[in-house]
Design a protein around this motif. Sequence first.
Motif, PDB file in Angstrom:
ATOM      1  N   PHE A 136      44.032  39.997  53.796  1.00 61.09           N
ATOM      2  CA  PHE A 136      43.616  40.402  52.457  1.00 61.09           C
ATOM      3  C   PHE A 136      43.653  39.201  51.507  1.00 61.09           C
ATOM      4  CE2 PHE A 136      44.948  41.594  48.160  1.00 61.09           C
ATOM      5  CZ  PHE A 136      43.899  42.437  47.785  1.00 61.09           C
ATOM      6  N   GLY A 137      44.711  38.388  51.629  1.00 67.70           N
ATOM      7  CA  GLY A 137      44.814  37.202  50.790  1.00 67.70           C
ATOM      8  C   GLY A 137      43.694  36.214  51.038  1.00 67.70           C
ATOM      9  N   GLU A 138      43.299  36.059  52.298  1.00 67.50           N
ATOM     10  CA  GLU A 138      42.206  35.143  52.618  1.00 67.50           C
ATOM     11  C   GLU A 138      40.890  35.638  52.033  1.00 67.50           C
ATOM     12  OE1 GLU A 138      42.269  34.738  56.837  1.00 67.50           O
ATOM     13  OE2 GLU A 138      43.838  33.191  56.818  1.00 67.50           O
ATOM     14  N   ARG A 139      40.661  36.942  52.115  1.00 67.19           N
ATOM     15  CA  ARG A 139      39.428  37.494  51.531  1.00 67.19           C
ATOM     16  C   ARG A 139      39.434  37.313  50.019  1.00 67.19           C
ATOM     17  NH1 ARG A 139      40.585  41.302  55.515  1.00 67.19           N
ATOM     18  NH2 ARG A 139      41.521  42.775  54.033  1.00 67.19           N
ATOM     19  N   ALA A 140      40.607  37.507  49.414  1.00 69.67           N
ATOM     20  CA  ALA A 140      40.715  37.303  47.960  1.00 69.67           C
ATOM     21  C   ALA A 140      40.461  35.851  47.597  1.00 69.67           C
ATOM     22  CB  ALA A 140      42.093  37.747  47.466  1.00 69.67           C
ATOM     23  N   ALA A 141      40.962  34.930  48.432  1.00 68.89           N
ATOM     24  CA  ALA A 141      40.764  33.500  48.166  1.00 68.89           C
ATOM     25  C   ALA A 141      39.296  33.122  48.256  1.00 68.89           C
ATOM     26  CB  ALA A 141      41.585  32.668  49.152  1.00 68.89           C
ATOM     27  N   ILE A 142      38.578  33.701  49.214  1.00 68.76           N
ATOM     28  CA  ILE A 142      37.147  33.422  49.369  1.00 68.76           C
ATOM     29  C   ILE A 142      36.371  33.921  48.159  1.00 68.76           C
ATOM     30  CG2 ILE A 142      35.083  34.064  50.695  1.00 68.76           C
ATOM     31  CD1 ILE A 142      36.982  34.123  53.186  1.00 68.76           C
ATOM     32  N   ASN A 143      36.731  35.094  47.673  1.00 69.79           N
ATOM     33  CA  ASN A 143      35.979  35.713  46.585  1.00 69.79           C
ATOM     34  C   ASN A 143      36.339  35.148  45.210  1.00 69.79           C
ATOM     35  OD1 ASN A 143      36.226  38.415  44.517  1.00 69.79           O
ATOM     36  ND2 ASN A 143      34.237  37.924  45.396  1.00 69.79           N
ATOM     37  N   ALA A 144      37.602  34.742  45.032  1.00 69.05           N
ATOM     38  CA  ALA A 144      38.074  34.377  43.694  1.00 69.05           C
ATOM     39  C   ALA A 144      37.279  33.258  43.030  1.00 69.05           C
ATOM     40  CB  ALA A 144      39.560  34.024  43.746  1.00 69.05           C
ATOM     41  N   PRO A 145      36.929  32.154  43.720  1.00 61.76           N
ATOM     42  CA  PRO A 145      36.134  31.122  43.030  1.00 61.76           C
ATOM     43  C   PRO A 145      34.783  31.634  42.554  1.00 61.76           C
ATOM     44  CG  PRO A 145      37.097  30.240  45.038  1.00 61.76           C
ATOM     45  CD  PRO A 145      37.294  31.721  45.083  1.00 61.76           C
ATOM     46  N   ILE A 146      34.219  32.592  43.284  1.00 64.51           N
ATOM     47  CA  ILE A 146      32.906  33.126  42.919  1.00 64.51           C
ATOM     48  C   ILE A 146      33.051  34.111  41.767  1.00 64.51           C
ATOM     49  CG2 ILE A 146      30.916  34.419  43.769  1.00 64.51           C
ATOM     50  CD1 ILE A 146      31.749  33.440  46.610  1.00 64.51           C
ATOM     51  N   GLN A 147      33.907  35.129  41.954  1.00 70.03           N
ATOM     52  CA  GLN A 147      34.104  36.116  40.905  1.00 70.03           C
ATOM     53  C   GLN A 147      34.701  35.471  39.660  1.00 70.03           C
ATOM     54  OE1 GLN A 147      37.217  39.565  40.506  1.00 70.03           O
ATOM     55  NE2 GLN A 147      35.564  40.305  41.830  1.00 70.03           N
ATOM     56  N   GLY A 148      35.632  34.536  39.864  1.00 75.15           N
ATOM     57  CA  GLY A 148      36.251  33.866  38.723  1.00 75.15           C
ATOM     58  C   GLY A 148      35.264  33.007  37.949  1.00 75.15           C
ATOM     59  N   SER A 149      34.372  32.314  38.658  1.00 70.76           N
ATOM     60  CA  SER A 149      33.356  31.505  37.969  1.00 70.76           C
ATOM     61  C   SER A 149      32.413  32.401  37.178  1.00 70.76           C
ATOM     62  CB  SER A 149      32.570  30.668  38.983  1.00 70.76           C
ATOM     63  OG  SER A 149      33.403  29.705  39.600  1.00 70.76           O
ATOM     64  N   ALA A 150      32.063  33.559  37.747  1.00 65.04           N
ATOM     65  CA  ALA A 150      31.219  34.513  37.018  1.00 65.04           C
ATOM     66  C   ALA A 150      31.927  34.997  35.762  1.00 65.04           C
ATOM     67  CB  ALA A 150      30.854  35.693  37.913  1.00 65.04           C
ATOM     68  N   ALA A 151      33.225  35.273  35.889  1.00 64.73           N
ATOM     69  CA  ALA A 151      34.004  35.712  34.723  1.00 64.73           C
ATOM     70  C   ALA A 151      34.066  34.611  33.665  1.00 64.73           C
ATOM     71  CB  ALA A 151      35.414  36.104  35.157  1.00 64.73           C
ATOM     72  N   ASP A 152      34.244  33.370  34.109  1.00 64.26           N
ATOM     73  CA  ASP A 152      34.280  32.250  33.161  1.00 64.26           C
ATOM     74  C   ASP A 152      32.946  32.100  32.439  1.00 64.26           C
ATOM     75  OD1 ASP A 152      36.858  31.737  33.938  1.00 64.26           O
ATOM     76  OD2 ASP A 152      36.355  30.036  35.228  1.00 64.26           O
ATOM     77  N   ILE A 153      31.861  32.276  33.158  1.00 64.70           N
ATOM     78  CA  ILE A 153      30.532  32.117  32.557  1.00 64.70           C
ATOM     79  C   ILE A 153      30.301  33.170  31.476  1.00 64.70           C
ATOM     80  CG2 ILE A 153      28.066  32.434  33.049  1.00 64.70           C
ATOM     81  CD1 ILE A 153      28.555  30.879  35.667  1.00 64.70           C
ATOM     82  N   ILE A 154      30.648  34.415  31.762  1.00 66.00           N
ATOM     83  CA  ILE A 154      30.400  35.443  30.748  1.00 66.00           C
ATOM     84  C   ILE A 154      31.352  35.264  29.562  1.00 66.00           C
ATOM     85  CG2 ILE A 154      31.908  37.321  31.559  1.00 66.00           C
ATOM     86  CD1 ILE A 154      29.392  39.168  31.073  1.00 66.00           C
ATOM     87  N   ARG A 155      32.550  34.734  29.799  1.00 61.75           N
ATOM     88  CA  ARG A 155      33.440  34.408  28.678  1.00 61.75           C
ATOM     89  C   ARG A 155      32.808  33.332  27.792  1.00 61.75           C
ATOM     90  NH1 ARG A 155      39.634  34.740  29.103  1.00 61.75           N
ATOM     91  NH2 ARG A 155      40.057  36.409  30.568  1.00 61.75           N
ATOM     92  N   ARG A 156      32.268  32.304  28.435  1.00 57.88           N
ATOM     93  CA  ARG A 156      31.634  31.240  27.672  1.00 57.88           C
ATOM     94  C   ARG A 156      30.469  31.786  26.855  1.00 57.88           C
ATOM     95  NH1 ARG A 156      32.537  25.927  29.145  1.00 57.88           N
ATOM     96  NH2 ARG A 156      30.348  25.378  28.803  1.00 57.88           N
ATOM     97  N   ALA A 157      29.722  32.725  27.438  1.00 55.61           N
ATOM     98  CA  ALA A 157      28.612  33.337  26.702  1.00 55.61           C
ATOM     99  C   ALA A 157      29.131  34.145  25.519  1.00 55.61           C
ATOM    100  CB  ALA A 157      27.795  34.228  27.643  1.00 55.61           C
ATOM    101  N   MET A 158      30.195  34.903  25.730  1.00 59.15           N
ATOM    102  CA  MET A 158      30.758  35.730  24.659  1.00 59.15           C
ATOM    103  C   MET A 158      31.278  34.866  23.512  1.00 59.15           C
ATOM    104  SD  MET A 158      32.779  38.465  27.068  1.00 59.15           S
ATOM    105  CE  MET A 158      33.473  39.443  25.717  1.00 59.15           C
ATOM    106  N   ILE A 159      31.883  33.741  23.849  1.00 54.93           N
ATOM    107  CA  ILE A 159      32.433  32.851  22.825  1.00 54.93           C
ATOM    108  C   ILE A 159      31.319  32.238  21.974  1.00 54.93           C
ATOM    109  CG2 ILE A 159      33.640  30.646  22.499  1.00 54.93           C
ATOM    110  CD1 ILE A 159      35.325  31.487  25.032  1.00 54.93           C
ATOM    111  N   ARG A 160      30.196  31.901  22.604  1.00 56.51           N
ATOM    112  CA  ARG A 160      29.091  31.266  21.884  1.00 56.51           C
ATOM    113  C   ARG A 160      28.194  32.271  21.154  1.00 56.51           C
ATOM    114  NH1 ARG A 160      26.776  27.060  26.477  1.00 56.51           N
ATOM    115  NH2 ARG A 160      28.687  25.847  26.799  1.00 56.51           N
TER     116      ARG A 160
END
Length: 926
Positions: free
Chosen positions: A832-856
């Motif tokens: 489960f941890g390995e699957r989370a590690a694989i997904n986190a950079p992708i899901q986390g980058s998507a979350a960061d992008i929408i945060r950046r959009a919300m801030i601007r």
Amino acid sequence: MSAQDPRHLYLVDGSSFIFRAYHGLPPLTRPDGTPVNAVYGFATMLYKLLEDSKEADRPSHFAVILDKGSQTFRNGLYPDYKANRSAPPDDLIPQFPIVREAVQAFNLPMIELAGFEADDIIATYATEARKQGFDVTIVSSDKDLMQLIGPGVSMFDSMKNKRLGPTDVFEKFGVPPEKVVDVQALAGDSVDNIPGVPGIGVKTAAQLITEYGSLEELLARAGEIKQPKRRESLLANADLARISLQLVTLKTNMTDIPPLAELAVREIEAGPLLAFLDAQGFKALKAKFATHLGSGAHDHPSEENGAVPAEIRYETVTDLAILDDWIARAQSAGTLSLRTKTTTLNTMRSELVGISLAVEPGQACYIPVGHNNGSAGGGFDFDGASAPVQLSRDTVLDRLRPLLTDPGVLKVGQNIKDDLLILGQYDIEISPLDDSMLISYVLEAGLHGHGLDELAALHLSHKSITLKELQGSGQAQIAFDRVTIDKATQYACEAADMTLRLNRLLKPRLASEKLVTVYETLERPMPHVLTEMERAGIKVDAHVLNRLSNDFATRMAEYEIEIERLAGRPFNVNSPKQLGDILFDEMKLPGGKKGKTGAYTTSADVLEELADAGHDLPARILDYRQIAKLKSTYTDTLQAEINAKTDRIHTSYSLASTTTGRLSSNDPNLQNIPIRTEEGRKIRRAFVAEKGHKLIAADYSQIELRLLAHIAAIPQLQDAFAKGLDIHAMTASEVFGVPIEGMDPAVRRQAKAINFGIIYGISAFGLARQLGVPQREAQTYIANYFERFPGIRDYMDRTKAFARDHGFVTTLFGRRCHIQALREKVPAQRGFGERAAINAPIQGSAADIIRRAMIRMPAALDEAGLKARMLLQVHDELVFEVPENEIDASIPVIRQVMENAAKPVIDLSVPLVVDCGVGDNWDEAH
């Protein structure tokens, strides 16, 4: 000092101290307006080092080493050396000469030399000191200085209070200190723009140096390397590797610096030091230093390190003169911790009860303004108690308003968004702000919670007063305005005090762990953005919800009749035990398993498996549960959540509750309304636009697949996205070998399931169940997928290895996502941890992008002269309320901000695409 006294040289990396101090402290100016936060932090860190070193490893010689100018002999060797480093911040530049004054005020030697780096000076002194029999301590955490560690030479990281030796060097570089330069020359350094050998990282470099012994030996035998790409890169870039070796190797034979004897420790002279501190306006430091200079006393623990102060003073303020004194102290300090206390935890329906302030560790006050009980008492029953003595709310807020809105005073909070919402009701907009919860979240997301009580226990070993102790529980629970003022004072002051201490303790780590940008660009602006969204809320048509509730109730009754017919007798449909007995004892269906209570398990997974096998009763139970959940969770509950004052629902967003940076919504949760079913979409129809307005739903199209294509560098996917192709059809064509033209929709759906399943590390079993195919067939699909897109497997393997080594993965923007399950002993949990590690950079980058959009977004809409308001954020979607006559003008602005949100930090290899829909309600817009 006699000849028998030990000789110990301390070499302080002054630049490291300066930048840590600057990034670790909020803006601070002296009386003439000159910025001095770095100077303040530098002086504090230097004094603490001197004091601490009196107890152990006392130095006989001491020097602060500084850089002088940015151009050195290394630029002659390689003109691009450090070329990508940005200039120091504008408010730091004037502090450099004042730092030099600070070193002189401490009566310490300060060494700098044009054309050479501080590291070269440190290396020369360390080498000479060892020849003369000294022990040497290099005060720094800079990895470039680790090559100097060896017998008699260690490094000391003063921020972490940790001494570094050869073992630490090996953990970081995989080689002993004497081989560090060989590894650095191979791996290069993007920060200093040292080229190294392309394609070789630190880990590979360490393996090569361990095998071949040195860089020169490796380059001489590069033709023997078996891996073609590695061999070719070494042969083609041998000269770059040799230049890199010269760049990373520190000079140890400089002659134009003072002799070692001139670095002997001198006593601090009180007069010059106190005069310097007075000139900078450092009143607290001056008072502290004046107490300890010459006395041999130690300030342990110090107020700057977040530990327990010597004195705790919590005060109730019921007098304007005392309030004014606290305000003056806060203005002088330049920083204050702020906590508001309210009648309820629902900030949109609460009244202000009191405000607590802390201006330094252990020093806090509570200003009650809305208590409805006596000033003292031991129980929770205050019926008939006399009205307490307290200042009026309006008077207090008028007095505090200049302080809370002063741009020169930093306001520190713990989940400060709630304070912004409460004070915003009284037209007070707090700025600038810091948030200890968000700092903790940036540093350690995924390792623990980030609530105040947990952080205080974890970092300060402090057990906080709980709300249960204060307000009681169950039927005896009282609102905060019924708590006695003396108890409220202890609770509220403690909260402000702990918040301030945590901020001082945790914030310097942002700089030392290179997470300042993550905090400053992705977290710190968000409380203001979300405050505006939560205040705005979204209009909800209660009549639509009521009709849906009635409809769901009717359908539930119909399902109950059908379920009892299929069961052959009446029973309580909501009883898992009765259902289990019917399914597995009476109907003898397969797969019955009993839990710890002795009852059969009737979870959704169990029922779905039975329904897939063609059994009608479990299928109807699933239908019933789905409608029952929609009714109880949404149509009934949402009606109660409509604010009577605004006729709108005001959800609350949590900034620090997920590992990947995704926001979560609660009270009510609007992010989990199902949209794949007709019933779920009906609920969205209750969310409507105000009269004369429309809703715009702006949704990133397949953002996680696009980020996978970029992060894993998959040429086929990148090309498909660049050309605007149907990505699922393209995948089906690649995996199943069928043409895109005339493709069977079922085949495309299979490819879609694989595409999205791969992101979440889906297994053959999971895919087989989702597609309704044999597990062996699903395994073949996955194998074909990895064969067609080998970069994805490489990305997965690389990410899992990094996560195992570091305990976390990072997003494109540097956010760390810690994955604790990777350390579990049970294989299934590690998986489960390995699957989370694989997904986190992708899901986390998507979350960061929408945060950046919300801030601007707010500024972009305002600059365009538009009145559109951002109301909701749901996963990859933003919902806006827009005047009808501004629809056509608003959509391009929204698209432009969202589609360019990654820039200029990341230049994605695939385009981001945003789909915008318009409607009178949320479903119609979606």
